[in-house]
Design an enzyme around this catalytic site. Structure first.
Site, short mmCIF file in Angstrom:
data_model
loop_
_atom_site.label_atom_id
_atom_site.label_comp_id
_atom_site.label_asym_id
_atom_site.label_seq_id
_atom_site.Cartn_x
_atom_site.Cartn_y
_atom_site.Cartn_z
N SER A 1 0.83 -1.20 0.00
CA SER A 1 0.00 0.00 0.00
C SER A 1 0.87 1.26 0.00
O SER A 1 1.69 1.43 -0.90
CB SER A 1 -0.97 -0.05 1.19
OG SER A 1 -1.98 0.91 1.06
N ASP B 1 -8.58 -4.90 -6.01
CA ASP B 1 -8.08 -4.14 -4.87
C ASP B 1 -8.86 -2.83 -4.74
O ASP B 1 -8.83 -2.00 -5.65
CB ASP B 1 -6.59 -3.84 -5.07
CG ASP B 1 -5.93 -3.22 -3.85
OD1 ASP B 1 -6.62 -2.54 -3.06
OD2 ASP B 1 -4.71 -3.39 -3.70
N HIS C 1 -6.82 -6.25 -0.75
CA HIS C 1 -5.74 -5.28 -0.67
C HIS C 1 -4.52 -5.98 -0.08
O HIS C 1 -4.50 -6.33 1.08
CB HIS C 1 -6.19 -4.12 0.23
CG HIS C 1 -5.21 -2.99 0.32
ND1 HIS C 1 -4.76 -2.31 -0.79
CD2 HIS C 1 -4.61 -2.41 1.39
CE1 HIS C 1 -3.92 -1.35 -0.40
NE2 HIS C 1 -3.82 -1.40 0.91
#
Length: 499
Positions: A218, A439, A467
């Site tokens: 991320s 995602d 994710h």
């Protein structure tokens, strides 16, 4: 009616759905201290003295005992990198020692921006167990986060999350920014991804590694990309999973994420019905049930002990399980319970997202997120501009939209810049970038654009939901990543992993 202030999110600070380390029956009987010698420019940071961890916090906000082999330490880094011999701050570290034939260190950033790498690594050791046989698994609290001069804002997080009106929201955003300046003014000019990348290179040196081996998830992909831009010759084996494109504007980020979460919500509803869902007989009914549940909280929050599950907190609660398919059953159970008057699980999910601890205090997750977002952007959206963004989000995915047009960066006491938006890792070793088609927080298109920006990026496509593709346990993704990190085998161009 309470309305949440607009927050420009990126990724959840928790690893939804990943395995967590089992707690030992009792703490180690004796303190275990080991020292890693530094090399090269190590005089700037000194050696790392690894000792027993004493202040770890679990996802529920309660103190937790580390698993066997987990150690903590710290190094000192310059507050201002332009003044390397000036004032220093501590950078908090955590290490899980390699269980087998050691290749070196593998440094993790789990996202945020603002997530504590120290606390997350303590919980995530099982998720990276294969890598832990050959690497020391290392993470850290980046500057401005938790133990590393964490940004504090006078206990204003509750106020940040909710406001009575647009005007009240703008007032509270101003007060929040002022409180951050009052409590953390020294560090605010020096947070941000470029400075964190420079810290990362000092950490590499302190660990005694010639090259940095790195796993970013991320927001961690942004930090890794900036590091590779500033230190391309020091890049070892890099994996950037759930990639973020730092060149997008606040509006582009918000609209793209709204689309991603809308698609994840639809996928959740279809999956829920396939599993005999309590929330509705068909996907449209499931979505409608959740939306009506939230709408009812606008005027009538749900009592949970001496607290209330408000509309704004319920928004965050619904978003949180959408990060990982493994968490979808929790969303069904939490929503079904709330419909019967029990909002405990939804409130717990919201607390996990915001970093609220069992004693009612907060980690720095939300305050650090605001500080780093504002530092990494020259943008300062006004209340009117934020209202326009919210209107666009509301048309795409109403659950993610804020009803208050206040934005913290508009009042932030430190000027931001766009240095962290410039990505070009020309001359680095190959960097593996992973993008997931399902995602919600870092949609697939960002993986494709970041790969191009890096110049040395190699894209791996995951066609499933969630994710953090590696954390799904998908065999194809695991094989590609492990082969690169453990053996140096770069994935073939166009590698695609089915769900």
């Amino acid at each position: 009616m309470k309305k949440p202030i607009a927050i420009f999110l990126l990724g959840a600070a928790v690893l939804a759905g990943c395995g967590t380390a089992e707690k030992p029956a009792e703490p180690p009987a004796a303190k275990n201290t080991a020292t890693t010698k530094s090399t090269g420019t190590a005089g700037k940071t000194g050696a790392v003295a690894w000792t027993q961890c004493t202040d770890l916090t679990g996802v529920d906000g309660r103190p937790t005992t580390p698993a066997s082999g987990v150690e903590c330490g710290k190094i000192q880094v310059p507050l201002d990198h332009a003044k390397p011999d000036g004032e220093k701050i501590d950078l908090a570290l955590i290490r899980v020692k390699a269980a087998g034939d050691r290749l070196g260190s593998l440094v993790f950033n789990f996202g945020g921006p603002g997530a504590s790498g120290v606390d997350t690594m303590a919980m995530a050791t099982q998720a990276f167990g294969t890598l832990g046989r050959r690497y020391d698994l290392v993470s850290f609290d980046p500057r401005g986060v938790e133990r590393s001069a964490g940004v504090k804002c006078g206990g204003q997080v509750d106020k940040l999350l909710e406001a009575e009106s647009d005007a009240d929201g703008d007032k509270l955003a101003r007060e929040f920014a002022a409180a951050c300046e009052k409590d953390s003014g020294k560090v605010l000019p020096y947070v941000g991804t470029v400075n964190a990348a420079k810290d990362l290179d000092l950490l590499r040196t302190a660990l005694g590694d010639e090259k940095l081996n790195y796993f970013g998830l991320s927001y961690g992909t942004h930090l890794g990309a900036v590091y590779a831009t500033h230190f391309p010759k020091n890049v070892g084996r890099f994996v950037l999973d759930s990639a973020f494109d730092p060149t997008v504007t606040f509006e582009e980020r918000a609209v793209t994420q709204a689309t991603g979460f809308d698609q994840a919500f639809e996928a959740f509803a279809k999956d829920c019905v396939a599993q005999s869902c309590e929330l509705g007989a068909n996907p449209a009914a499931v979505e409608s049930t959740v939306e009506k549940l939230l709408a009812g909280l606008k005027d009538k929050p749900l009592k949970v002990g001496d607290r209330e599950l408000t509309y704004g907190l319920a928004q965050l609660a619904v978003i949180t399980p959408l990060y990982a398919k493994a968490s979808w059953p929790m969303l069904e159970q939490a929503a079904a319970a709330a419909l019967k008057g029990n909002g405990t699980t939804l409130l717990t999910l919201a607390d996990a997202y915001t970093g609220r601890k069992a004693d009612g205090t907060y980690s720095t997750a939300m305050t650090s997120l605001q500080a780093i977002n504002c530092a990494d952007n020259a943008e300062r959206p006004t209340a009117a501009q934020t209202a326009q963004i919210n209107a666009k989000i509301g048309k795409i995915f109403p659950i993610l939209a804020s009803e208050s047009s206040a934005g913290v960066c508009a009042h932030w006491p430190v000027k931001g810049d766009d240095a962290a938006k410039r990505i070009d890792a020309t001359g680095s070793a190959p960097i593996v970038v992973i993008g997931g088609k399902g995602d919600p927080a870092t949609p697939y298109q960002w993986a494709t654009t970041l790969t191009r920006q890096l110049k040395t990026g190699v894209l791996v496509t995951y066609e499933g939901e969630g994710h953090g593709a590696y954390l799904t346990g998908n065999g194809c993704v695991l094989k590609a990543v492990d082969a690169y990190l453990l053996e140096g085998t770069v994935p073939a161009a166009g590698t695609t992993c089915a769900a």
